[in-house]
Structure formats: structure tokens, C-alpha cells
Design an enzyme around this catalytic site. Structure first.
Site, PDB file in Angstrom:
ATOM      1  N   ARG A 174       0.877  -1.177   0.000  1.00 29.06           N
ATOM      2  CA  ARG A 174       0.000   0.000   0.000  1.00 29.06           C
ATOM      3  C   ARG A 174       0.914   1.227   0.000  1.00 29.06           C
ATOM      4  O   ARG A 174       1.712   1.411   0.904  1.00 29.06           O
ATOM      5  CB  ARG A 174      -0.925   0.024   1.232  1.00 29.06           C
ATOM      6  CG  ARG A 174      -2.016  -1.045   1.194  1.00 29.06           C
ATOM      7  CD  ARG A 174      -3.041  -0.835   2.307  1.00 29.06           C
ATOM      8  NE  ARG A 174      -3.945   0.273   2.014  1.00 29.06           N
ATOM      9  CZ  ARG A 174      -4.696   0.878   2.932  1.00 29.06           C
ATOM     10  NH1 ARG A 174      -4.615   0.514   4.193  1.00 29.06           N
ATOM     11  NH2 ARG A 174      -5.509   1.861   2.596  1.00 29.06           N
ATOM     12  N   ASP A 218      -1.888   9.422   7.329  1.00 32.54           N
ATOM     13  CA  ASP A 218      -1.146   8.317   6.717  1.00 32.54           C
ATOM     14  C   ASP A 218       0.222   8.759   6.237  1.00 32.54           C
ATOM     15  O   ASP A 218       1.118   7.931   6.082  1.00 32.54           O
ATOM     16  CB  ASP A 218      -1.959   7.737   5.561  1.00 32.54           C
ATOM     17  CG  ASP A 218      -3.200   7.061   6.093  1.00 32.54           C
ATOM     18  OD1 ASP A 218      -4.215   7.758   6.257  1.00 32.54           O
ATOM     19  OD2 ASP A 218      -3.112   5.850   6.396  1.00 32.54           O
ATOM     20  N   ASN A 233      -4.634  11.684   4.371  1.00 30.38           N
ATOM     21  CA  ASN A 233      -5.478  10.887   5.245  1.00 30.38           C
ATOM     22  C   ASN A 233      -6.641  10.333   4.442  1.00 30.38           C
ATOM     23  O   ASN A 233      -6.783  10.629   3.255  1.00 30.38           O
ATOM     24  CB  ASN A 233      -5.955  11.731   6.444  1.00 30.38           C
ATOM     25  CG  ASN A 233      -6.474  10.864   7.584  1.00 30.38           C
ATOM     26  OD1 ASN A 233      -5.798   9.959   8.056  1.00 30.38           O
ATOM     27  ND2 ASN A 233      -7.706  11.129   7.994  1.00 30.38           N
TER      28      ASN A 233
END
Ligand SMILES: CSC[C@H]1O[C@H](OP(=O)(O)O)[C@H](O)[C@@H]1O
EC number: 5.3.1.23
Length: 343
Positions: A89, A235, A244
Site C-alpha cells: 500500500r 497516513d 489521510n
């Protein structure tokens, strides 16, 4: 109980399967790194700090499962496996951070056995470190909340997004632990509903009053004066923006329009001192996450879908960033931050 940990008896990573929440609290034992990558891709484990720990434990799994005994071949396989894990990711920086920190320590080992034990030792240290960082974020952030506040949050930045305690929800937990009465408004967070499935579940488990709303209600509740503060996780934090969960940017615009403080709670492991907003890849996920829910078709099965998992909130919309080392007020000069905190 921690969200992700190493089970010494079983010699594996054990994690909460967050796709089963709120219906079931299901633990998964993961013995192979390909199964960990699958769990990360399917968001069985998710949340930036939790992904940091998953990155570390993924390196430990690799270290113990690579078969070759030739040290050169072993290290080559370890490094290529680590690179593949990092790419699972792309937006949350913590996954790469956890992999790289564990690899740096492991590769100081003089033989395979030492590499294995150093990898596991560092992965466990990352997990313990995350709990301490979240508690410190909670203590610093609690000073920003007043008794009686209603705080809106988005997605899940609670203990399920971390190893324990949480970042945004960690601030709320710390304020409540200090005796402040805090109510929470949780946005459901389409399309994967981390807010309605996980945040409401966490807060109800803790007995913290929470009201669930749809993401599209955030403007209405803020305009009606129902929100005193907004706190979200992150994030990846770069000098000019906070990445985010998709929808965060929208809440920041509405909060700014109504003079509501907009806080971001995150550890320094979420900071990226190398990039600007324009350099960061935003993960795009399968359109089926919008076409189906719980196996039920909720849109035409061949409808065109755009499904970015994150958005970028410009730093000018952020009132403060709550870290484990204190509160940062934008605009920030990241080179000064690195010097000040010796990063
Ligand atoms: C405490 S970081 C949580 C952060 O991670 C979430 O993303 P995902 O559920 O896709 O891993 C979301 O952006 C949260 O704010």
C-alpha cells in the site's frame, strides 16, 4: 489486547481481522509474508501505525521463512521480499518506515540466525514504541480538549489503526481518562466504513458516547454548531499537506469555514521529510468497493468508478498537529522540525 503482535509460542504474527468488525473480534495467525501482504491489501490490518508494525513483523516473517542457507542468496531474498512488502500500500509512509527500520537493524547481523533474531527484536521494539508514542500523543492532545467538548472524527484512528491506544482516538481516550466529558461524532467513512464499523465499536467498548453520521452530514453538523473540534489521524505528513482517508479534506474546508479547530494526531513515524504533496502517490482501490457492500450489489456492476483511498489536506487548513513530542503549529519548516527534534 494489541491489534497486531508476535506470538512467540506459535512463531507467527497474530492480528485482529478488522474486516470482521464490528460483528466479530476475530484473530488471524499469519505464518507467511504473502498472507500478511494479502491481509494488508484487504485492510484486515490497516491504519498507518499498525502498518508500521506490520512492516516490521513482515520482515521478521521473511527472515524466518526464507529457506536458503547461503548468506548472500538469503540477504538478496530478504531484500527483494522487503521491497515487495513495502509496495503493498503506497500512501501510508509507516509501512515503508517499519520495513526499512527493521531491515537496517537485521542486516547488522553477522549470520542468518543473528539476522533472524535482530529482525524480530526490532519488529517487537517498533510495536512497543508505537504504544508509547500513542500514549504521549494522547497526553499532549488532551490539553486541546475541554470538558464537555464534542469532537468529530473521520475513518478510524483508534487502537485498531495502531498497535494500541490510537492517535486521534488516543487523544480522546486520554482526555476521558483525565476526567473530561467528551462526546464523539464519527463519520461512517465510505466506501469501507472504517468509521461506522471500527470507530463506533471501539468507543462503545470504552463507554465513550459516540454518534454515527454519514460523511455527507459533516457540513450540516458543523454549521449547526454541534462540533467543537475535529481530530483525525494521518497516513503521511509532508511539509505542505496531510494525507489521510478520503473525505478528510472536505471536513477541513468546512471546519475552517466555521472556525472549528482541525487537529491531526500522528507520530513522527508518519512524517515524510523527503516529499511534497505533488510527489505522493494516492492509492486507488477497486471500483467494486463502491459497487458492492457486504456482497450486495448497490450500483450497476459495470458503472465507471473513481476510488482514491486518500486525499491531501493543505497545511493551511490544519490548526495543529499533535505528535508524541508535542504540538506543532503550521506553517512548519520541516528542516527546522528535524533539527529541533533531532530526527
Ligand atoms: C492512525 S492512522 C489511521 C489512518 O489510516 C486509515 O487509512 P486505512 O484505513 O486505509 O489504513 C485512515 O486514513 C486513518 O486516518
Amino acid at each position: 489486547m494489541r491489534t497486531i503482535y508476535w506470538d512467540d509460542k506459535k512463531g507467527c504474527v497474530t492480528l485482529v481481522d478488522q474486516t470482521a468488525l464490528p460483528v466479530k473480534l476475530l484473530l488471524l495467525d499469519i505464518h507467511e509474508v504473502r498472507d500478511l501482504e494479502d491481509a494488508i491489501l484487504k485492510l484486515k490490518v490497516r491504519g498507518a501505525p499498525a502498518l508500521g508494525a506490520a512492516g516490521g513483523f513482515g520482515v521478521a516473517l521473511l527472515a524466518y521463512t526464507i529457506k536458503s542457507r547461503d548468506i548472500k542468496e538469503y540477504i538478496e531474498k530478504l531484500m527483494s521480499g522487503a521491497d515487495e512488502l513495502k509496495g503493498t500500500r503506497p500512501t501510508a509512509v509507516n509501512l515503508s518506515w517499519g520495513v526499512e527500520r527493521t531491515m537496517r537493524k537485521a542486516l547488522t547481523g553477522k549470520d542468518i540466525s543473528e539476522i533472524q533474531s535482530l529482525a524480530l527484536e526490532e519488529a517487537k521494539a517498533i510495536a512497543d514504541d508505537d504504544v508509547a508514542r500513542c500514549k504521549a500523543i494522547g497526553e499532549h492532545g488532551s490539553k486541546l480538549l475541554e470538558d464537555g467538548d464534542t469532537v468529530m472524527t473521520h475513518c478510524n484512528a483508534g487502537r485498531m489503526a495502531c498497535v494500541d491506544w490510537g492517535t486521534a482516538l488516543g487523544v480522546i481516550r486520554s482526555a476521558v481518562a483525565e476526567g473530561k466529558k467528551i462526546k464523539v461524532i464519527s463519520c461512517e467513512t465510505r466506501p469501507l466504513n472504517q468509521g461506522c464499523r471500527i470507530t463506533t465499536w471501539e468507543l462503545m467498548e470504552d463507554g465513550i458516547p459516540v454518534t454515527l453520521i454519514t460523511d455527507s452530514m459533516s457540513g450540516h453538523v458543523m454549521r449547526k454548531g454541534m462540533v467543537d473540534k475535529v481530530i483525525v489521524g494521518a497516513d503521511r505528513i509532508v511539509e505542505d499537506a496531510v494525507f489521510n482517508k478520503i473525505g478528510t479534506y472536505t471536513h477541513s474546508v468546512v471546519a475552517k469555514a466555521h472556525g472549528i479547530p482541525f487537529y491531526v494526531a500522528a507520530p513522527f513515524s508518519t512524517f515524510d521529510f523527503t516529499k511534497k504533496e505533488k510527489d505522493v502517490v494516492i492509492e486507488e482501490r477497486s471500483g467494486d468497493e463502491l459497487r458492492y457492500w457486504g456482497g450486495m450489489q448497490i450500483a450497476p456492476k459495470d458503472v465507471q468508478v473513481y476510488n482514491p483511498a486518500f486525499d491531501a489536506t493543505p497545511m493551511e487548513n490544519v490548526t495543529a498537529i499533535i505528535t508524541e513530542l508535542g504540538i506543532l503549529k503550521p506553517p512548519m519548516d520541516f528542516s527546522e522540525i528535524k533539527k529541533k527534534f533531532n530526527i
